[in-house]
Design a protein around this motif. Structure first.
Motif, PDB file in Angstrom:
ATOM      1  N   TRP A  86       0.989  -1.371  -0.079  1.00  0.00           N
ATOM      2  CA  TRP A  86      -0.001  -0.132  -0.037  1.00  0.00           C
ATOM      3  C   TRP A  86       0.890   1.374  -0.064  1.00  0.00           C
ATOM      4  O   TRP A  86       1.968   1.042   0.230  1.00  0.00           O
ATOM      5  CB  TRP A  86      -1.172  -0.070   1.259  1.00  0.00           C
ATOM      6  N   VAL A  87       0.071   2.376  -0.420  1.00  0.00           N
ATOM      7  CA  VAL A  87       0.971   3.759  -0.522  1.00  0.00           C
ATOM      8  C   VAL A  87       0.181   4.612   0.431  1.00  0.00           C
ATOM      9  O   VAL A  87      -0.973   5.102   0.160  1.00  0.00           O
ATOM     10  CB  VAL A  87       1.108   4.163  -1.911  1.00  0.00           C
ATOM     11  N   PRO A  88       0.889   5.157   1.655  1.00  0.00           N
ATOM     12  CA  PRO A  88       0.143   6.105   2.411  1.00  0.00           C
ATOM     13  C   PRO A  88      -0.238   7.401   1.535  1.00  0.00           C
ATOM     14  O   PRO A  88       0.512   7.793   0.605  1.00  0.00           O
ATOM     15  CB  PRO A  88       1.185   6.436   3.315  1.00  0.00           C
ATOM     16  N   PRO A  89      -1.175   8.053   1.979  1.00  0.00           N
ATOM     17  CA  PRO A  89      -1.624   9.207   1.096  1.00  0.00           C
ATOM     18  C   PRO A  89      -0.606  10.409   1.497  1.00  0.00           C
ATOM     19  O   PRO A  89      -0.044  10.521   2.553  1.00  0.00           O
ATOM     20  CB  PRO A  89      -3.010   9.568   1.690  1.00  0.00           C
ATOM     21  N   LYS A  90      -0.353  11.218   0.346  1.00  0.00           N
ATOM     22  CA  LYS A  90       0.441  12.267   0.683  1.00  0.00           C
ATOM     23  C   LYS A  90      -0.150  13.598   1.531  1.00  0.00           C
ATOM     24  O   LYS A  90      -1.085  13.813   1.282  1.00  0.00           O
ATOM     25  CB  LYS A  90       1.004  13.083  -0.665  1.00  0.00           C
ATOM     26  N   ALA A 152       7.443   5.400  11.435  1.00  0.00           N
ATOM     27  CA  ALA A 152       8.050   5.605  10.081  1.00  0.00           C
ATOM     28  C   ALA A 152       6.899   5.857   8.911  1.00  0.00           C
ATOM     29  O   ALA A 152       7.467   6.757   8.095  1.00  0.00           O
ATOM     30  CB  ALA A 152       8.542   4.106   9.470  1.00  0.00           C
ATOM     31  N   ILE A 153       5.868   5.592   9.266  1.00  0.00           N
ATOM     32  CA  ILE A 153       4.674   6.142   8.219  1.00  0.00           C
ATOM     33  C   ILE A 153       4.685   7.715   8.506  1.00  0.00           C
ATOM     34  O   ILE A 153       4.508   8.420   7.494  1.00  0.00           O
ATOM     35  CB  ILE A 153       3.438   5.408   8.195  1.00  0.00           C
ATOM     36  N   ARG A 154       4.336   8.109   9.785  1.00  0.00           N
ATOM     37  CA  ARG A 154       3.896   9.313  10.091  1.00  0.00           C
ATOM     38  C   ARG A 154       5.192  10.456   9.550  1.00  0.00           C
ATOM     39  O   ARG A 154       5.144  11.356   9.227  1.00  0.00           O
ATOM     40  CB  ARG A 154       3.873   9.516  11.607  1.00  0.00           C
ATOM     41  N   ALA A 155       6.665   9.684   9.682  1.00  0.00           N
ATOM     42  CA  ALA A 155       7.654  10.584   9.361  1.00  0.00           C
ATOM     43  C   ALA A 155       8.051  10.386   8.010  1.00  0.00           C
ATOM     44  O   ALA A 155       9.043  10.969   7.459  1.00  0.00           O
ATOM     45  CB  ALA A 155       9.008  10.019  10.344  1.00  0.00           C
ATOM     46  N   ASP A 174      -2.890  -2.226  12.127  1.00  0.00           N
ATOM     47  CA  ASP A 174      -2.393  -1.332  12.737  1.00  0.00           C
ATOM     48  C   ASP A 174      -1.525  -0.193  11.922  1.00  0.00           C
ATOM     49  O   ASP A 174      -1.601   1.061  12.017  1.00  0.00           O
ATOM     50  CB  ASP A 174      -1.611  -1.427  14.037  1.00  0.00           C
ATOM     51  N   ALA A 175      -0.685  -0.812  11.046  1.00  0.00           N
ATOM     52  CA  ALA A 175       0.176  -0.005  10.156  1.00  0.00           C
ATOM     53  C   ALA A 175      -0.656   0.621   9.080  1.00  0.00           C
ATOM     54  O   ALA A 175      -0.235   1.695   8.526  1.00  0.00           O
ATOM     55  CB  ALA A 175       1.188  -0.857   9.298  1.00  0.00           C
ATOM     56  N   ILE A 176      -1.618   0.131   8.689  1.00  0.00           N
ATOM     57  CA  ILE A 176      -2.489   0.678   7.593  1.00  0.00           C
ATOM     58  C   ILE A 176      -3.396   1.815   8.210  1.00  0.00           C
ATOM     59  O   ILE A 176      -3.501   2.934   7.528  1.00  0.00           O
ATOM     60  CB  ILE A 176      -3.515  -0.319   6.923  1.00  0.00           C
TER      61      ILE A 176
END
Length: 424
Positions: A86-90, A152-155, A174-176
């Motif tokens: 998956w790709v987190p939103p910008k 890591a996702i937040r940063a 939780d990661a998603i």
């Protein structure tokens, strides 16, 4: 009759696999089953496989897409895991012109975060990228511990992430969830070439992630996502007896329903693939249970029992013959003494001397003593003793009759004495 204790290698310590195995061990102990489990906690599936290969464990939980020990055979499928890309939103207002990643081919030139510090998930990512001809040299792969993923996702330490685990994995969910920010939703990358990957790599299977598998509102994902899956297997040493593995497999599926409330993943336990071309060959004991061909005690040991009885019979016969052979001389001696007793019956009837009759009586007493000793030692059978008793009774009658005759009639000149045999 004591229970058989099997050593099970599983890890890491707080993983879902370890919790399920420990639950099984407790359930087996509470039910006083014939098979008991002792858990050996390892650093992960690689270490568990090594423990089985080195003979430190009887059973192990291994990952199907990693190297499986040569001495390992499948007993059951513990669970299936799926790959999630998956790709987190910008973030809004930043990098507005950044390229939005919509498919796997667009991962070239980006940093991909892999959940987990082992090589297993990195190798899984490489298999996926190679299927889409993504140059690995143009991809920066970064590993994150499960406890570091959210930060890591937040940063924004990676542009895309890969996790592998059960569809209902809390770690993946939780990661998603951490990826959903400012109202944006993560983009799930479908592995449309899952069938091709499964064809080229039999350890993988094509699978789907159902809508809403990772919760959230709106649902994550909002539609079915195609992906690949792999299995975690319970394997046993090839040298482990068929009866032991069959008993363990029977207990496993009999008690599975009892621990589902505490360990929901136990519901995912499945029977192994018994096909001859299976990726991991099935253990004969597990195959016997699955195919309904498990042998009973008599089925397994009837030949041994029959041959043991035959051997005992032959040994008994040989022993009896040997004992009889060893007492042959004693039986021959007894037969000679019985013949002597019969001869003395005739001598007693012709004897004219009371002293001579007394000597024959003493000899008969000695013969009686030897005969009774032979009977106690087993050299003389009961039938022979009966025949001897008849002869002895006839002798005593002859002596008594002759003595009465000699004492009741006038004395005559002494006749030649009948030669007597020395008493033995």
């Amino acid at each position: 009759m004591r229970p058989v204790v099997l050593q099970v290698a599983v890890g890491p310590a707080n993983s879902d696999d370890a919790k399920v195995v420990q639950g099984l061990a407790q359930a087996f102990a509470r039910a006083h089953k014939e098979i008991r489990l002792h858990t050996i906690l390892t650093d992960g599936v690689v270490a568990s496989a090594a423990a089985l290969s080195d003979g430190e464990a009887d059973l192990a939980i291994v990952r199907g897409d990693l190297d499986v020990p040569k001495n390992a055979q499948a007993v059951a499928t513990l669970r299936k895991s799926v790959a999630v890309l998956w790709v987190p939103p910008k973030p809004k207002g930043k990098n507005a012109k950044a390229v939005k990643i919509k498919n796997i081919t667009q991962l070239a030139g980006h940093r991909i975060g892999v959940v987990g510090l082992t090589d297993a998930n990195v190798n899984l990512l490489k298999v996926i990228l190679q299927q889409y001809n993504v140059d690995l040299a143009k991809v920066d792969i970064v590993r994150f511990a499960t406890t570091e993923v959210a930060e890591a996702i937040r940063a924004q330490k990676a542009d895309a992430f890969l996790a592998a685990g059960p569809v209902n994995s809390k770690i993946t969910a939780d990661a998603i969830a951490a990826s959903a920010r400012d109202g944006g939703a993560p983009t799930f990358l479908a592995i449309d070439s899952a069938d091709a990957i499964a064809q080229n790599h039999p350890v993988y299977e094509a699978a789907e992630i159902p809508p809403g598998a990772f919760g959230g509102s709106p649902a994550r994902p909002d539609d079915e996502v195609k992906t690949i899956s792999f299995s975690h297997h319970i394997v046993a040493r090839k040298s482990l007896s068929d009866a032991t593995v069959a008993a363990f497999t029977r207990q496993l599926f009999a008690i599975r329903q009892q621990i589902i409330s505490d360990f929901p993943l136990a519901a995912k336990i499945e029977t192994p693939d018994t096909d001859k071309d299976a990726v991991i060959p099935v253990h004969p004991g597990a195959a016997a249970y699955v195919d309904g061909e498990e042998k009973t005690f008599l089925d397994r040991y009837s030949d041994y029992i029959w041959w043991t009885l035959m051997a005992m019979s032959a040994t008994g016969s040989a022993g009896a013959w040997f004992a009889s052979y060893m007492k042959k001389d004693e039986r021959v001696g007894n037969a000679t003494q019985r013949d002597r007793l019969l001869d003395m019956i005739a001598l007693a009837r012709r004897s004219d001397s009371l002293d001579e009759l007394d000597l024959m009586q003493a000899e008969a007493d000695a013969i009686l003593r030897d005969t009774l000793n032979g009977f106690e030692n087993g050299a003389i059978e009961e039938g022979s003793l009966t025949a001897f008793n008849i002869a002895l009774e006839q002798f005593h009658n002859s002596v008594v009759d002759r003595k009465w005759l000699l004492t009741s009639t006038p004395q005559h000149p002494q006749l030649a004495s009948v030669p007597l045999r020395a008493t033995t």
